[in-house]
Structures are given as C-alpha cells and as structure tokens.
Design a protein around this motif. Structure first.
Motif, short mmCIF file in Angstrom:
data_model
loop_
_atom_site.label_atom_id
_atom_site.label_comp_id
_atom_site.label_asym_id
_atom_site.label_seq_id
_atom_site.Cartn_x
_atom_site.Cartn_y
_atom_site.Cartn_z
N MET A 103 0.78 -1.14 0.03
CA MET A 103 0.08 -0.12 -0.07
C MET A 103 0.86 1.33 -0.06
N ASN A 104 1.79 1.12 -1.11
CA ASN A 104 2.33 2.73 -1.08
C ASN A 104 1.65 3.90 -1.13
N GLU A 105 1.98 4.94 -0.56
CA GLU A 105 1.10 6.00 -0.54
C GLU A 105 1.95 7.27 -1.26
N PRO A 106 1.27 8.25 -1.88
CA PRO A 106 1.75 9.74 -2.31
C PRO A 106 2.65 10.04 -1.23
N CYS A 107 3.54 10.77 -1.64
CA CYS A 107 4.68 11.48 -0.78
C CYS A 107 4.86 12.63 -1.57
N PHE A 108 4.99 13.86 -0.73
CA PHE A 108 5.28 15.21 -1.55
C PHE A 108 6.73 15.55 -0.92
N VAL A 109 7.55 15.61 -1.69
CA VAL A 109 8.95 16.05 -1.16
C VAL A 109 9.46 17.41 -1.66
N ARG A 110 9.75 18.18 -0.41
CA ARG A 110 9.90 19.53 -0.59
C ARG A 110 11.71 19.82 -0.54
N LYS A 111 12.41 19.02 0.19
CA LYS A 111 13.82 19.38 0.69
C LYS A 111 14.39 18.27 0.19
N PRO A 112 15.71 18.64 -0.41
CA PRO A 112 16.60 17.50 -0.97
C PRO A 112 16.89 16.53 -0.01
N ASP A 113 17.01 16.69 1.31
CA ASP A 113 17.52 15.77 2.02
C ASP A 113 16.48 14.75 2.46
N GLU A 114 15.07 15.03 1.78
CA GLU A 114 13.89 14.05 2.47
C GLU A 114 13.82 12.89 1.07
N VAL A 115 14.69 13.24 0.20
CA VAL A 115 14.28 12.04 -1.01
C VAL A 115 14.63 10.73 -0.68
N GLY A 116 15.04 10.57 0.43
CA GLY A 116 15.15 8.93 0.81
C GLY A 116 13.68 8.41 1.12
N HIS A 117 12.57 9.22 1.24
CA HIS A 117 11.46 8.68 1.36
C HIS A 117 11.07 8.03 0.17
N LEU A 118 11.34 8.52 -1.16
CA LEU A 118 10.87 7.90 -2.55
C LEU A 118 11.24 6.65 -2.52
N VAL A 119 10.13 5.72 -2.97
CA VAL A 119 10.50 4.20 -3.47
C VAL A 119 9.99 4.23 -4.81
N TRP A 120 10.20 3.06 -5.50
CA TRP A 120 9.48 2.58 -6.67
C TRP A 120 9.35 1.02 -6.73
N ASP A 121 8.26 0.57 -6.75
CA ASP A 121 8.19 -1.04 -6.94
C ASP A 121 6.80 -1.26 -7.46
N SER A 122 6.32 -2.62 -7.23
CA SER A 122 5.20 -2.83 -7.89
C SER A 122 3.77 -2.69 -7.12
N HIS A 123 4.00 -1.59 -6.34
CA HIS A 123 2.77 -1.28 -5.77
C HIS A 123 2.53 0.13 -5.64
N CYS A 124 2.69 0.94 -6.91
CA CYS A 124 2.72 2.17 -6.96
C CYS A 124 1.52 2.51 -7.86
N GLY A 125 0.29 2.06 -7.50
CA GLY A 125 -0.86 2.18 -8.58
C GLY A 125 -1.50 3.40 -8.60
N ILE A 126 -1.34 4.16 -7.33
CA ILE A 126 -2.25 5.21 -7.29
C ILE A 126 -1.61 6.26 -8.41
N ASN A 127 -2.71 6.99 -8.95
CA ASN A 127 -2.38 7.72 -10.07
C ASN A 127 -2.10 9.30 -9.49
N LEU A 128 -0.74 9.65 -9.70
CA LEU A 128 -0.28 10.84 -9.11
C LEU A 128 -0.94 12.10 -9.69
N ALA A 129 -1.24 11.92 -10.91
CA ALA A 129 -1.92 13.09 -11.77
C ALA A 129 -3.20 13.95 -10.68
N ASN A 130 -3.69 13.03 -9.96
CA ASN A 130 -4.72 13.49 -9.02
C ASN A 130 -4.40 14.86 -8.26
N TYR A 131 -2.86 14.48 -7.98
CA TYR A 131 -2.59 15.75 -7.00
C TYR A 131 -2.11 17.11 -7.53
#
Lengths: 315, 66, 50
Positions: free
Chosen positions: A35-63
């Motif tokens: 259940m990966n969730e959308p994530c809004f990264v605003r600072k370069p040192d927070e990019v560690g939150h970002l992931v990519w795998d087979s559970h990124c089904g949410i459509n981010l264009a929504n945001y």
C-alpha cells in the motif's frame, strides 16, 4: 532497493537542490505492505522517502489539479497520460511540470496476492519477475505476470508519453492485447440480461465515492452527487441511485479515461467499475479514433467538431 | 395494462425543433399527445443527467432534438 | 445500460420543418409504445413526510 528507486532519488535531489522544482510528487512505503502512498518531497534531504516497486498503482496526476508551484511528478505510462489530460484541460501548465517518467512493467494487484496467502502479509519483496509475500509461518512467491492488476495486464502504453527525465530504460510495449473482451461480452447481452448483470455488479456498492476521489479526472468543485439543487441522485444505497451515480461518473470520464485502474483499486468492495469507462473508451476509439492523453497537440474527441463525426444515430 | 399510453419527454432546442413544434401548432397539424416538451437553449445543453432524471421520474421514452 | 435502445431518440429538425416534426413525433411515440411501459430506473416516489 530497486535501481529505479535509486535513480528517482537522484533525479529528485538534483531537481530540488537546483531549484528547478519546489516539490516532487512520488511514492513512499505505506504503513502496511503493498500500500504505497503518495509522498510530497520539498527538501533535497528528504528524497530518501521515495520508492518505486510494484505497488505504486495510485495515479499521481490526481494531486496536480490547480497547483501553482513548480512540480516534479513521478509518472508511469497511465499517470503521464493523465498529466497530458490535465494540461489539455488547463488544470496545470506544462511549464510548471518536470515529468519524471518511469517505464512501467505493471502494478501488482494486492487483492490477488492476499487471496492466495493463508494469513496476513507482513513483508513483501520482489525481483524483476517475481513477488514474494511473507507472513506468520508462510512465504509465497508469485510470478508477477500472474498477479498484475487487470488493467495493467491489458496495458498498451507502459512508457510515459511525455517526460523530461527518465528513470530507467523504456520497456517494450505489449503487442496484440485484446483490450475489450469483457466489454464485448456485455454488449452482446440483451437489455434484460444486461440490467440484471449491472444489478449484480453494483449490488455491493456502499457509495463511499473512493472511486471518484482516486480518479485524476474527478476534480469538479462540486460533484454532481453533492449537488442539492437540483438533486440529480439520492444519497442512499437505493439501487437506482447507485446505478445513476456509476453511469454518470463513467460519462464524465468519456474520452478522458486512461484506464489507469485507480477507481477499481480504490474500491473497498471490489467492484469492477472499469467496465463502464472501458466501454466509453472503446466507443471513443471506434467512433472517433481517439485515445486519451497521448498528445499535447490533439484536442479530445468530445471537445472538437469534425464534419465526418459519426451521426447515424440522429434521424 | 390496456389503458397505458406512453409518456415521452422531449428535449427540444429553442432554435430548431422548438420552432418546428411551434410551427406545427400554428399550422394546426396533428401529432401524438404523448410528448411533454422541455425547451433547452441549445441541444448542447443536453446532458446524460437529463436522460436518467427523466427515466427516474417515470418517463417511458426520451427524445432529444436539435 | 440495460435500457432498451428504443427509449432514447435523437433527431435534427430545423424550425421550418414542421412536417418532419410531426413525422418524427409519431415515430418516437410508436417506438416507445411498442416497448411498453418503462419498468427500469423508475424511482418510487418518496413517502410524504407528515
């Protein structure tokens, strides 16, 4: 950590620290597996939150709807088509966006995996072609092709249609996919049979509107279901109201839906409402030779008059 | 139901079919009395909502004419 | 949708074509009459609040 994740983080850090964007929209690990969730990264040192795998089904264009800042958005094939639709509908400007395209190999259907496991899934890992789910006393490995979301197994636009950055090599598109077998089956039914079929299909609906909220196309300030003067549709679970809601929702998506599967994925009771949007998608393709979100130049089918538009239904 | 007569909601464009209906009336032409006319400013005003709303309110048929 | 196709009609009639209006009105009525009363999608009237 997949290599796509590493590339995504690298791109996001670069864009944020150079000031090219103020925010990167991507995915992070959810609190429960698959259940990966959308994530809004605003600072370069927070990019560690970002992931990519087979559970990124949410459509981010929504945001993206009506955002004012410069945004980097992680987009797989369907997301990028919805980004195009958003730009065409003036919900965001192209100049505001840095599209970080991710060639997609399909997203896993968490329900399919959960159904095949004897207990609660606590950990999930994956390789290029297989997904392993582990829980208390069991471990199951699935071929990824067997547990794809239905719309992903029928997808013919896996690569992003627009992108400024690319996280990974473009993938080969699936060829010879029969996208509309289920729609044809419904088309062949008699009206009586079809009425019954939809009755069964929509019977579990609890009118939570998760399908509407997950959909990147549904951004009306006041949705028709919330209008009270006139009130187009009752708010209860009356079968006629449920049907009115689903039909009108589908019609709002005509010529715009990219079959990203967000609605079906979000549905808590597992209704395949994609059947309705796919019927309209099929009609748009057959009548107007139109597929949503493929180009920034072409105007959508329902947006443009052409002298040779089909009009056989008019007397 | 032997005495049943159809109830039809007609959405007519102000500038086309509504004018034709008016002309038919002026010309004293006869046509079936089952039609309830709703005048819309243009057929572009038509929406799937209206079709469903008409059925929900008990119409047997809907006719959209530009 | 499970609604008979004959319940929805489209036509294009200019404001000068009153004869066409009459013809189509008759055709539409006959088509709907042939289908009989609509049983689907009708919502029972809400109970009167006393």
């Amino acid at each position: 950590m997949t290599s796509t994740t590493a590339i995504l983080r690298e791109i996001a850090a670069r864009l944020l620290s150079s000031g090219a964007v103020e925010m990167v929209i991507g995915f992070r690990q959810g609190t429960i597996p698959m259940m990966n969730e959308p994530c809004f990264v605003r600072k370069p040192d927070e990019v560690g939150h970002l992931v990519w795998d087979s559970h990124c089904g949410i459509n981010l264009a929504n945001y993206l709807t009506d955002r004012k800042e410069k945004i980097g958005i992680v987009a797989k094939g369907c997301d990028s088509r919805n980004v195009v639709t958003h730009i065409l509908e003036n919900k965001i400007r192209r100049e505001q966006l840095v599209v970080i395209g991710v060639p997609c190999r399909g997203m896993a259907d968490k329900r399919k995996i959960a159904m095949k496991c004897p207990g609660e899934i606590l950990r999930v890992s994956e390789t290029a072609t297989a997904i392993t789910a582990e829980g208390e006393g069991f471990s199951r490995t699935f071929e990824k092709a067997d547990v794809l979301q239905h719309n992903c197994s029928l997808c013919i636009h896996r690569n992003p249609v627009i992108y400024d950055e690319l996280a990974g090599d473009l993938v080969e598109e699936q060829q010879g996919v029969d996208r509309y077998a289920d729609v044809r089956a419904v088309e062949e039914m008699t009206p009586e049979r079809r009425w019954k079929y939809f009755e069964d299909l929509l019977a579990p609906c609890i009118r939570c509107y998760a399908c509407r909220n997950a959909c990147p196309l549904c951004y009306c300030p006041t949705c028709f279901v919330d209008e009270s003067r006139p009130q187009w549709v009752g708010k209860g679970q009356d079968p006629i109201d449920v049907r009115t809601f689903h039909f009108l929702r589908a019609y709002h998506c005509a010529g715009r839906c990219t079959d990203c599967g967000a609605c079906e994925r979000a549905c808590p009771v597992g209704i395949n409402m994609r059947l309705f949007t796919k019927k309209l998608e099929k009609d748009c393709r057959e009548l107007f030779d139109w597929e949503a979100g493929l180009s920034l130049e072409a105007r959508p089918a329902l947006d443009q008059y052409r002298p040779n538009d089909p009009n056989d239904f008019i007397r | 139901m032997s005495d049943w007569e159809p109830k039809i909601v007609a959405f007519l464009c102000n500038w086309c079919s509504y004018g034709a209906a008016d002309l038919a009336g002026v010309g004293r032409m006869e046509y079936p009395p089952h039609i309830r006319v709703i005048r819309i400013p243009c057929t572009g005003r038509m929406s799937p909502k209206f079709f469903l709303a008409a059925l929900r309110e008990g119409a047997d048929g809907v006719w959209v004419s530009g | 949708m499970g609604i008979e196709p004959g319940r929805l009609h489209f036509s294009w009639i200019s404001s000068a074509e009153s004869t066409k209006f009459v013809t189509v009105a008759t055709q539409v009525t006959e088509a709907v009459r042939a289908l009989g009363p609509n049983t689907r999608f009708i919502q029972p009237p809400l109970a009167e609040v006393a």
